[in-house]
Design a protein around this motif. Structure first.
Motif, PDB file in Angstrom:
ATOM      1  N   ASN A   1       0.832  -1.216   0.000  1.00  0.00           N
ATOM      2  CA  ASN A   1       0.000   0.000   0.000  1.00  0.00           C
ATOM      3  C   ASN A   1       0.864   1.262   0.000  1.00  0.00           C
ATOM      4  O   ASN A   1       0.431   2.318   0.406  1.00  0.00           O
ATOM      5  CB  ASN A   1      -0.987  -0.025   1.173  1.00  0.00           C
ATOM      6  CG  ASN A   1      -0.250  -0.079   2.502  1.00  0.00           C
ATOM      7  OD1 ASN A   1       1.003  -0.120   2.512  1.00  0.00           O
ATOM      8  ND2 ASN A   1      -0.966  -0.073   3.604  1.00  0.00           N
ATOM      9  N   LYS A   2       2.140   1.082  -0.453  1.00  0.00           N
ATOM     10  CA  LYS A   2       3.035   2.247  -0.518  1.00  0.00           C
ATOM     11  C   LYS A   2       3.551   2.451  -1.942  1.00  0.00           C
ATOM     12  O   LYS A   2       4.582   3.088  -2.139  1.00  0.00           O
ATOM     13  CB  LYS A   2       4.213   2.042   0.439  1.00  0.00           C
ATOM     14  CG  LYS A   2       3.781   1.905   1.890  1.00  0.00           C
ATOM     15  CD  LYS A   2       4.922   1.431   2.759  1.00  0.00           C
ATOM     16  CE  LYS A   2       4.381   0.927   4.090  1.00  0.00           C
ATOM     17  NZ  LYS A   2       5.365   0.190   4.853  1.00  0.00           N
ATOM     18  N   GLY A   3       2.852   1.880  -2.894  1.00  0.00           N
ATOM     19  CA  GLY A   3       3.206   2.123  -4.296  1.00  0.00           C
ATOM     20  C   GLY A   3       4.038   1.049  -4.966  1.00  0.00           C
ATOM     21  O   GLY A   3       4.233   1.089  -6.184  1.00  0.00           O
ATOM     22  N   GLN A   4       4.566   0.110  -4.186  1.00  0.00           N
ATOM     23  CA  GLN A   4       5.355  -0.945  -4.837  1.00  0.00           C
ATOM     24  C   GLN A   4       4.450  -1.783  -5.750  1.00  0.00           C
ATOM     25  O   GLN A   4       3.293  -2.033  -5.425  1.00  0.00           O
ATOM     26  CB  GLN A   4       6.014  -1.853  -3.773  1.00  0.00           C
ATOM     27  CG  GLN A   4       6.801  -3.035  -4.315  1.00  0.00           C
ATOM     28  CD  GLN A   4       8.066  -2.641  -5.078  1.00  0.00           C
ATOM     29  OE1 GLN A   4       7.998  -1.915  -6.073  1.00  0.00           O
ATOM     30  NE2 GLN A   4       9.213  -3.115  -4.638  1.00  0.00           N
ATOM     31  N   GLN A   5       5.002  -2.214  -6.887  1.00  0.00           N
ATOM     32  CA  GLN A   5       4.249  -3.048  -7.811  1.00  0.00           C
ATOM     33  C   GLN A   5       5.068  -4.292  -8.115  1.00  0.00           C
ATOM     34  O   GLN A   5       6.249  -4.188  -8.424  1.00  0.00           O
ATOM     35  CB  GLN A   5       3.984  -2.280  -9.116  1.00  0.00           C
ATOM     36  CG  GLN A   5       3.342  -0.928  -8.884  1.00  0.00           C
ATOM     37  CD  GLN A   5       3.146  -0.171 -10.169  1.00  0.00           C
ATOM     38  OE1 GLN A   5       2.047  -0.109 -10.674  1.00  0.00           O
ATOM     39  NE2 GLN A   5       4.216   0.383 -10.689  1.00  0.00           N
ATOM     40  N   TYR A   6       4.427  -5.465  -8.014  1.00  0.00           N
ATOM     41  CA  TYR A   6       5.161  -6.708  -8.170  1.00  0.00           C
ATOM     42  C   TYR A   6       4.815  -7.460  -9.451  1.00  0.00           C
ATOM     43  O   TYR A   6       3.687  -7.422  -9.928  1.00  0.00           O
ATOM     44  CB  TYR A   6       4.850  -7.648  -6.996  1.00  0.00           C
ATOM     45  CG  TYR A   6       5.457  -7.224  -5.680  1.00  0.00           C
ATOM     46  CD1 TYR A   6       6.837  -7.067  -5.545  1.00  0.00           C
ATOM     47  CD2 TYR A   6       4.648  -6.990  -4.574  1.00  0.00           C
ATOM     48  CE1 TYR A   6       7.384  -6.691  -4.321  1.00  0.00           C
ATOM     49  CE2 TYR A   6       5.194  -6.619  -3.351  1.00  0.00           C
ATOM     50  CZ  TYR A   6       6.563  -6.470  -3.231  1.00  0.00           C
ATOM     51  OH  TYR A   6       7.110  -6.114  -2.038  1.00  0.00           O
ATOM     52  N   ASN A   7       5.814  -8.150  -9.948  1.00  0.00           N
ATOM     53  CA  ASN A   7       5.634  -9.120 -11.032  1.00  0.00           C
ATOM     54  C   ASN A   7       6.172 -10.463 -10.567  1.00  0.00           C
ATOM     55  O   ASN A   7       6.901 -10.535  -9.577  1.00  0.00           O
ATOM     56  CB  ASN A   7       6.423  -8.686 -12.272  1.00  0.00           C
ATOM     57  CG  ASN A   7       5.776  -7.503 -12.952  1.00  0.00           C
ATOM     58  OD1 ASN A   7       4.613  -7.568 -13.330  1.00  0.00           O
ATOM     59  ND2 ASN A   7       6.509  -6.423 -13.088  1.00  0.00           N
ATOM     60  N   THR A   8       5.869 -11.502 -11.334  1.00  0.00           N
ATOM     61  CA  THR A   8       6.402 -12.829 -10.993  1.00  0.00           C
ATOM     62  C   THR A   8       7.741 -13.022 -11.703  1.00  0.00           C
ATOM     63  O   THR A   8       8.021 -12.363 -12.721  1.00  0.00           O
ATOM     64  CB  THR A   8       5.452 -13.935 -11.476  1.00  0.00           C
ATOM     65  OG1 THR A   8       5.331 -13.799 -12.903  1.00  0.00           O
ATOM     66  CG2 THR A   8       4.090 -13.832 -10.824  1.00  0.00           C
ATOM     67  N   PRO A   9       8.586 -13.960 -11.203  1.00  0.00           N
ATOM     68  CA  PRO A   9       9.833 -14.262 -11.924  1.00  0.00           C
ATOM     69  C   PRO A   9       9.542 -14.660 -13.372  1.00  0.00           C
ATOM     70  O   PRO A   9      10.231 -14.220 -14.290  1.00  0.00           O
ATOM     71  CB  PRO A   9      10.409 -15.442 -11.140  1.00  0.00           C
ATOM     72  CG  PRO A   9       9.842 -15.310  -9.762  1.00  0.00           C
ATOM     73  CD  PRO A   9       8.473 -14.711  -9.941  1.00  0.00           C
ATOM     74  N   GLU A  10       8.523 -15.445 -13.586  1.00  0.00           N
ATOM     75  CA  GLU A  10       8.208 -15.893 -14.950  1.00  0.00           C
ATOM     76  C   GLU A  10       7.985 -14.703 -15.878  1.00  0.00           C
ATOM     77  O   GLU A  10       8.521 -14.641 -16.978  1.00  0.00           O
ATOM     78  CB  GLU A  10       6.965 -16.784 -14.912  1.00  0.00           C
ATOM     79  CG  GLU A  10       6.554 -17.179 -16.314  1.00  0.00           C
ATOM     80  CD  GLU A  10       5.839 -18.483 -16.396  1.00  0.00           C
ATOM     81  OE1 GLU A  10       5.439 -19.007 -15.346  1.00  0.00           O
ATOM     82  OE2 GLU A  10       5.681 -18.964 -17.530  1.00  0.00           O
ATOM     83  N   HIS A  11       7.208 -13.725 -15.401  1.00  0.00           N
ATOM     84  CA  HIS A  11       6.919 -12.547 -16.218  1.00  0.00           C
ATOM     85  C   HIS A  11       8.203 -11.797 -16.574  1.00  0.00           C
ATOM     86  O   HIS A  11       8.429 -11.444 -17.725  1.00  0.00           O
ATOM     87  CB  HIS A  11       5.945 -11.626 -15.475  1.00  0.00           C
ATOM     88  CG  HIS A  11       5.739 -10.304 -16.148  1.00  0.00           C
ATOM     89  ND1 HIS A  11       4.830 -10.125 -17.169  1.00  0.00           N
ATOM     90  CD2 HIS A  11       6.359  -9.107 -15.980  1.00  0.00           C
ATOM     91  CE1 HIS A  11       4.895  -8.878 -17.585  1.00  0.00           C
ATOM     92  NE2 HIS A  11       5.813  -8.237 -16.881  1.00  0.00           N
ATOM     93  N   VAL A  12       9.051 -11.554 -15.572  1.00  0.00           N
ATOM     94  CA  VAL A  12      10.209 -10.694 -15.853  1.00  0.00           C
ATOM     95  C   VAL A  12      11.253 -11.386 -16.729  1.00  0.00           C
ATOM     96  O   VAL A  12      11.874 -10.738 -17.570  1.00  0.00           O
ATOM     97  CB  VAL A  12      10.833 -10.103 -14.570  1.00  0.00           C
ATOM     98  CG1 VAL A  12       9.808  -9.266 -13.823  1.00  0.00           C
ATOM     99  CG2 VAL A  12      11.416 -11.145 -13.649  1.00  0.00           C
TER     100      VAL A  12
END
Ligand code: BMP
Length: 453
Positions: free
Chosen positions: A401-412
């Motif tokens: 809730n502080k702006g961080q955005q995550y992706n999965t290892p597969e995606h990156v």
């Protein structure tokens, strides 16, 4: 409500459109694949989507709303809740017993129904659905569609006298994704070729393996980290965002066997001491064969950076194998980082970051030309001479809730051709830190192998 572009980018994070090589139901090879069903699982997005769709046309003329099954059913339901237009449900097949009804819900003949569809391609399925509704005495004049694949469906329906209101076209979303650096010119050219009705050729450029990168790297830190990656079969960097020396050393001991580097924010260690913090940390780095990456994100003029790098309490120059630095101070501001490697901050993972396409283009010019820089932190592909470090990786969360955005290892690995993933809370907040590190190591390595195969 956020604007259309921001809204699309929110939706994009749910993997609703993928680029690559896909075989469609018709057997045709398509350079993109759209599936909007995941949006229904995010209540905030679904509600916003309903409002974006409702805002496209005046609603006074409609008595009912209906979604084409199945993907548009939750969308039509959400639109009904937002607009108070009563919902009717169109079955895929008529009931085989009882009323044998094809349309469920309360309606009367002569009412006007707004039809909702998720994706329009050829328009054929809508042309099958509409008469089934009209046969019940319900009028259909307008269809709202979330995404037009640009393959003639809208035009076909309009030629039959229906009005089609589309929220997004494929061309529009490609434009947005290009602007944000998610699509390259050659991918867009392939999509345009496909939309023009041509058979597209897929000659995807392969990413370089660690061995291939090693062969072209002349920076000694690049060579070290690539060598460790192949030796340990790991591309994992653990981010040690912990607050005491004890926690830092405990973490390093547990994750050490699985990582290529430990990333520190040394200024958050409350009891920092060169002897008590750094010496044992260096011993662990040697024992487990990992590098020390200080994520200082220097962002000043060269002279100040030089002082911050070598002096003060932390004396980073004495122990870090490599550091992160902004390039905002210009080319020469990076000259002071002799004897270490520099990973330039080109783009950030947080929402609303100012590292837009223009900034990244200019920052990249510095990163590519400065001899101290061997890699970049980015959420986009980088030229293959640079090593790409990607933070914002988490298997369980989409963001904080502080702006961080995550992706999965597969995606990156697949989409960004990342070389090293940086994982913080996914590991150090886990109840079993060692197990979590091993899991990210395995997921990261499998994703890397898949991306080079
Ligand atoms: P976490 O996985 O807990 O969100 O931590 C990510 C780490 O990577 C943090 O230390 C943060 O400072 C860093 N980082 C990031 O998240 N995004 C960036 O764009 C650049 C970073 O260095």
């Amino acid at each position: 409500m956020e604007n259309k572009k921001e809204f699309f980018l929110e939706c994009y994070k749910h993997g609703i459109i993928k680029f690559g090589q896909f075989t469609l139901k018709s057997g045709i090879e398509s350079p993109f694949y759209v599936d909007l069903r995941p949006l229904a699982s995010d209540p905030k997005i679904l509600k916003n989507l309903a409002n974006h769709l409702l805002n496209m046309l005046p609603l006074d003329n409609f008595d009912l709303i209906c979604g084409v099954p199945y993907a548009a059913l939750p969308m039509a339901t959400a639109m009904s809740l937002e607009s108070h237009l009563p919902l009717i449900i169109k079955r895929k097949e008529a009931k085989q017993y009882g009323t044998k009804k094809l349309i469920e819900g309360l309606y009367t003949k002569g009412q006007n129904c707004l039809l909702v569809e998720d994706v329009i391609t050829s328009g054929k399925s809508l042309l099958e659905t509409i008469p089934e509704i009209e046969n019940e005495g319900i009028n259909v004049s307008d269809v709202v569609v979330v995404l037009d694949r640009g393959q003639g469906g809208k035009e076909l329906l309009e030629s039959k006298g229906y009005r089609v209101h589309t929220l997004f076209t494929i061309q529009e979303v490609c434009g947005i994704l290009k602007e944000e650096g998610h699509l390259l010119d050659d991918e867009i050219a392939r999509i345009n070729d496909f939309l023009a009705g041509n058979i597209v050729k897929f000659e995807e450029k392969k990413r370089l393996s660690y061995e291939q990168k090693l062969a072209i790297s002349d920076h000694s830190v690049a060579q070290k980290i690539l060598t460790i990656a192949t030796e340990k079969k790991s591309n994992l960097i653990a981010s040690a965002d912990v607050l005491t020396t004890q926690e830092l050393l405990d973490l390093a001991e547990k994750v050490g066997p699985h990582i290529v580097a430990l990333k520190t924010h040394i200024d958050i260690i409350s009891d920092f001491d060169m002897q008590k913090t750094i010496l044992p940390l260096q011993a662990l780095a040697q024992k487990h064969n990992f590098l020390l990456m200080e994520d200082r994100k220097f962002a000043d003029i060269g002279n100040t950076q030089e002082l911050q790098f070598s002096h003060g309490v932390y004396k980073i120059a004495e122990w870090a194998d490599f550091v992160t630095a902004q390039v905002i101070g210009g080319f020469e501001s990076l000259d002071c980082f002799r004897n270490v490697g520099v990973v330039a901050i080109l783009g950030m993972s947080s929402k609303g970051t100012l590292t837009d396409a223009h900034y990244q283009e200019e920052a990249l010019k510095i990163a590519e030309s400065h001899p101290n820089v061997f890699g970049g932190v980015s959420q986009k592909k980088l030229p293959e001479e640079l090593i790409l470090f990607t933070p914002g990786v988490n298997l369980e969360s989409k963001g904080d809730n502080k702006g961080q955005q995550y992706n999965t290892p597969e995606h990156v690995f697949k989409n960004l051709h990342t070389d090293f993933i940086i994982v913080g809370r996914g590991i150090y907040k886990s109840t079993d830190v060692e197990k979590a590190a091993l899991q990210y190591k395995i997921e990261g390595w499998n994703a890397y192998e898949k991306s080079i195969s």
